[in-house]
Structure formats: C-alpha cells, structure tokens
Scaffold this active site. Sequence first.
Site, PDB file in Angstrom:
ATOM      1  N   ASP A   1       0.854  -1.184   0.000  1.00 23.20           N
ATOM      2  CA  ASP A   1       0.000   0.000   0.000  1.00 23.20           C
ATOM      3  C   ASP A   1       0.898   1.245   0.000  1.00 23.20           C
ATOM      4  O   ASP A   1       1.887   1.301   0.737  1.00 23.20           O
ATOM      5  CB  ASP A   1      -0.860  -0.031   1.270  1.00 23.20           C
ATOM      6  CG  ASP A   1      -1.903   1.060   1.289  1.00 23.20           C
ATOM      7  OD1 ASP A   1      -2.805   1.028   0.450  1.00 23.20           O
ATOM      8  OD2 ASP A   1      -1.804   1.955   2.165  1.00 23.20           O
TER       9      ASP A   1
ATOM     10  N   GLU B   1       1.397   0.223  -4.960  1.00 24.20           N
ATOM     11  CA  GLU B   1       0.922   1.489  -5.484  1.00 24.20           C
ATOM     12  C   GLU B   1       2.140   2.395  -5.655  1.00 24.20           C
ATOM     13  O   GLU B   1       2.767   2.769  -4.663  1.00 24.20           O
ATOM     14  CB  GLU B   1      -0.053   2.135  -4.507  1.00 24.20           C
ATOM     15  CG  GLU B   1      -1.355   1.385  -4.338  1.00 24.20           C
ATOM     16  CD  GLU B   1      -2.302   2.119  -3.389  1.00 24.20           C
ATOM     17  OE1 GLU B   1      -3.398   2.487  -3.816  1.00 24.20           O
ATOM     18  OE2 GLU B   1      -1.935   2.323  -2.222  1.00 24.20           O
TER      19      GLU B   1
END
Length: 656
Positions: A333, A362
């Site tokens: 993340d 990400e």
Amino acid sequence: MNSVTASIIQSKLALYDSAAFLREYTYCGHDLGSVCTPSGTCFRVWSPGADRVALCLVSDTRTGQLPMTRSEHGTWSYQTEASLHGSRYYYLVTMDGPTVKATDPYARCCTANGTYSVVIDLSQTNPDGWSEDKGPVLDRPTDAVIYELHLRDLSMDSSSGILHKGKFLGLAETGTRNAAGLPTGLDHIRGLGVTHIHLLPCFDYASVDETKPSFNWGYDPANYNIPEGSYVTAPNDPVTRIREMKEMIHTLHAHGLGVIMDVVYNHTAVAEDSHFNLLAPYYYYRMMPDGSFANGSDCGNETASERPMMRNFLIDSVAYWAKEYHIDGFRFDLMGLHDIDTMNAIRTRLDEINPQLLMYGEGWTGGPSPLPESRRAVKQNMTRLPRIAAFSDNLRDAIKGSVFNAKDTGFVSGRKGLCEDIRFGICGCAPHPEINLKLVRSANAFWAAEPAQCINYVSAHDNYTLWDKLACSCPKDSPELRIRRNKLAAAIYLTSQGIPFFQAGEEFLRTKPAESGIGFDDNSYRSPDSVNSLKWDRMTEYSGVCGYYRGLIAFRKAHPALRLDTSAAVARHLTFLKKVPAGTVGYLLSGHAGGDFLKEIAILLNPTPAAVSFSLPGGDWTVYISDAAAGTAPLAHISGSTVRVPAVSCFALGRA
Ligand code: CA
C-alpha cells in the site's frame, strides 16, 4: 505543538541519524519479539533510550514484573527455560522519567483487539499437512492472474451460502452455491481460472472490534505480524488465531491458488501512542520541522523505512509472512512512501526464500512526503526497482476515464484520442519502438523497464466499481451497451502485456449502490456489508458476462505470447497494425515459439459506435474472442483478410 516539544523531537531525530547512534544501536538479529519453543522462551525488544524495561506476564490473578537485561545494540532481553506458550505479556518502559506500557510490535500473537501480546510456540499452530504445503509455481510473474478480495465481502451476503461468514474459514469452504445452484466462494474463484487471490489487509488492524466484527477495509495497521482477529472464530484463542489463517492458505494452495497479502507498512493506525513510538519515540516515523508527524499517507503519519530499524522491521515482517504463513506475494500500500533501497532489500530477502514471490504496489504516495522524490518507490523510479511491479493507472484511466472524476469517460466509453495511451498500456508501459510517447496523454516516459513490472487493471477496492463507473460516466447507455463496454474493458487488460488484476465481482458486474440510496459508493472503506458484500445472485443474472471473463482468462493462459515478461520480447513479437479504422487499435503477436497453441494472434479493439473492418495479413483466421464469447474454442472462421468487428467490442483471432 509548542516549540519546546518540537526542538526536543528534532534533537532526538538528530541523535537517531548520527553515525554513532547508527553504529551503536542498530540491531541486526532476527529474534526480536518473543521466541518460544518447548525448551524455553526468549524475549527481546529494541528500546535504545530506555532507562529500564520490565517484562510483564499477565495471568488471570496477577501480573508479574520481570526486569529485562540491557543487551546488545539497544535491545533488552529476558530468557527463561519455561515454555510460556499462550502467556499474555506487555512491556513497561521507563524513559526520561515516566513509565509507559507498550505491547510488543514484533509479537506473533495477541489477545482480542491487541490488548496483550501473546507468546506463541508456532509449531503448535500448523494445520495437518502444513510441512508439505506449497503455493502454485509460475514460470514468470506475468503468468499470474490476480483476484482482489476482501474476506468479508466474499461471504457476508446470504446468497453466498457460506457458513463461516466473514472468516478466513469461509474462503476455505467448498461446495457452496447461490440460489440458482451456481458455485460461490472458493469454487467460483477456482472456476474462473485466476492464479492468485489478493486479500485486502488481513494482518491485525485497529478499526474493527474483534468481539463484535463489522466491515472495514483494514488500512489501519495495529500489529503487523499477527492475523486480524475479526477474521477468526475465536480471536482470544492464540492458536486458533493463527491456525485458521494457515488453514485457509493451505486449502487455497491445495486448490492451486496462491495467496497475496495487501500490506500497509507505510503508516500505523495511531502514531504518538503506538507501541513503536512508546519504545523509541519518533524513531519509526518521518517528522516535520514543527514536530508534527509527516502525513504522506493521508492517514495521519508515515513510517520511516529509511531508518535501519524500520527497514529491518519491514524486511523481517514480510519474510516472516512468506516463511511462516507460506504467503505467495505482497501488495504494498502506498509503496511510494517506502524508499527504493528498502524495497530492493525486501526483494533480495524474498528471493532467498522463493524467487517466485510476487511484489507489487501502489507507485505513488497519498500526499506530500518529506522523503525526496528520487528515493521514493514510485512509478517514475520503477526502473530502479527490478522485479517489483506497480499499478498501471495509465491503462486503467485510458480504458474507463479518470478515477478522480465520476463523469470522465475513456476508450471503452466513447472518449476519442486515447489510442496511443491504450497502446502504451498494452505494452505494459515498457519501451516499445512503435509507441509514440508524444501522443501518450498520461505519461512522458516508459516507466516500466519490463511488462512484468506493470499491473493491468480497471477496478480495485478504491473508487467506483467498473460497472458503477460506466453508469456514472455514460448514464444514458442501455444495459446491453453498458455490458459491451464492460466486456471490452476486460478484454483489453486481460490480453495486455503485464500482470492482470481485478476486483472480486467485476466478473458479474459488481455494484455498490450508496447507502443513502443516491448514486454509488466510491469509498466504501467503512460502509456496511450491505454495500460491500458480493451479491452472488447477480452471477445468475449475469452468467454470460461471468463466462466471458472465464473465457478471457482461459485464452490468456493458453498463450504465453500474451504473457511476455521482458520488453525486448514484446518489441520482438508484438507489432501494431499500421492501417486501422479511426479510433481503433489492432495488433499482432507473432513468432513466439513458447508453447503457444496459436502461431499468430490478432487482437482488434473497436470502441466506436459502429462496426468497422480490419485488414489482417494473409487469410485463414479463426475467431476465439468476439463480442459474444471468449475462450480457447473456435467461434468462427474468416475467409479472406477482412474482419468485421462489431461496435464496442474486442475480437481476438488466431492462426495455427
Ligand atoms: Ca484487529
């Protein structure tokens, strides 16, 4: 924050980053936490600034305090020949006067809601057959087809037919059916042909009361090395807490499915009072000059992966999940908040365990961060992050329109001028001689070195589902046209070079109508189950779409030419058709001798509102993907070199 406090924090940070501190207080052992075997238990905690640390063992009647010994490199230790398996504990830390209570950030288990850390003899948590347990074997990362799933979404709706609702064990149930008798849960996922299930956070997070579970995505980490308690049947029973997650993984592995964890090391649920911060104030976090926590996560704080003990924590934690729980991959993340050296160090460590482990994340941050851009593990720096992948928001937004504007349209929903962005995405955002970067709207460079570094998708837990996005951006569409757009979107990313990924339920047109009754929910992180859960009866209604996804996946898996892992191979085998109807994209895959059952493949994408004709070289083409169906069985034979492709659809053809 007053200036006195700010200057105290700044002086601590200066100390932490001094050469002397780094030399004296960087602990590189792997035995932090409590390590328990039948012949003894060792506790070790890192708290370099503490004056005293006591281990507190909690029983129902009393709490015993045991002074810990100051040990090497800022650690404190306590050893006993007793196996303390199942014992609850915490630390009392005395520093600069006051004494505070901290649970163990390295703990492998805890009681419900993380009230106490728990000593665990891990050998007692393994399900039967665990020593032979193994995840699927991939030849290359681009062989993966990833299914993004929240555990609660899978089973909470009554249409799932799953007994263990909201639990790890619910994903291990087989034989479950919806009202029409169609497979749900694990049986459905297996039938789709995906290779990996990517689970939204299932390490211990803070937002849900584990004794009365409710819905939350779980992006608020509490204990990184412990399964989330709301997903187990008895969160207070330490062996159950671990064993049920392992049982789920074991079952998925037995069915040939890999398990990827969504890991959120970039911030913690609380900062000032987190166990990290109580043990080593402000060490684990990036701080602003005014003494406030930096907030590149947009969740109140961001961790400092560049500090050695945070970096070691991260590497050890990921390795722990890979080894102890047999996890097959990790999704980071806000990976952009981690520094490049740390991500590469994790890759190196995972390679020692199993080079096939997938790593992606990400490639951006959630806000401004003090970490310099050049050090961030962001998309723009992916060439310095070999064998780590990032999400292609380029292809995502080119296909369906920007996620930041509900009404924005993309290639499949009528927007013109995006052909070069689609071509860029098809090549995995990696260098290809036929891509003209000047025509690509969403990028000015090939950010991926190899297509294996590119995750192709159009839906994830964030933002609108694909179906809802199409409804918001093209509200006047008939249901039939909307389905055509959805199928075209799926056909694009499932045939593109890179690693395909989709949100659970996209294959039966998942929708999240807002609780208010108006519009759709584009940020359902704490919306009720009624919004989030998969409604398995939609599968009956949209079995045709579901079958189309199954066919697209089967077609992809049958053709290694769709799964090339290097940009050199893509440049060699993928050529775009030079003369195609306006607003369309077409390409050929040829000359790939990697076990393909077709020698040559043509992919034709027509997003326009009218049927168009493509010219293909030679003749004798067979259709495998059309607007109606997809798979590995021939749908039609084409005589001559002209192929008519209906409005808003993809055709894939092959020649043996
Ligand atoms: Ca929890």
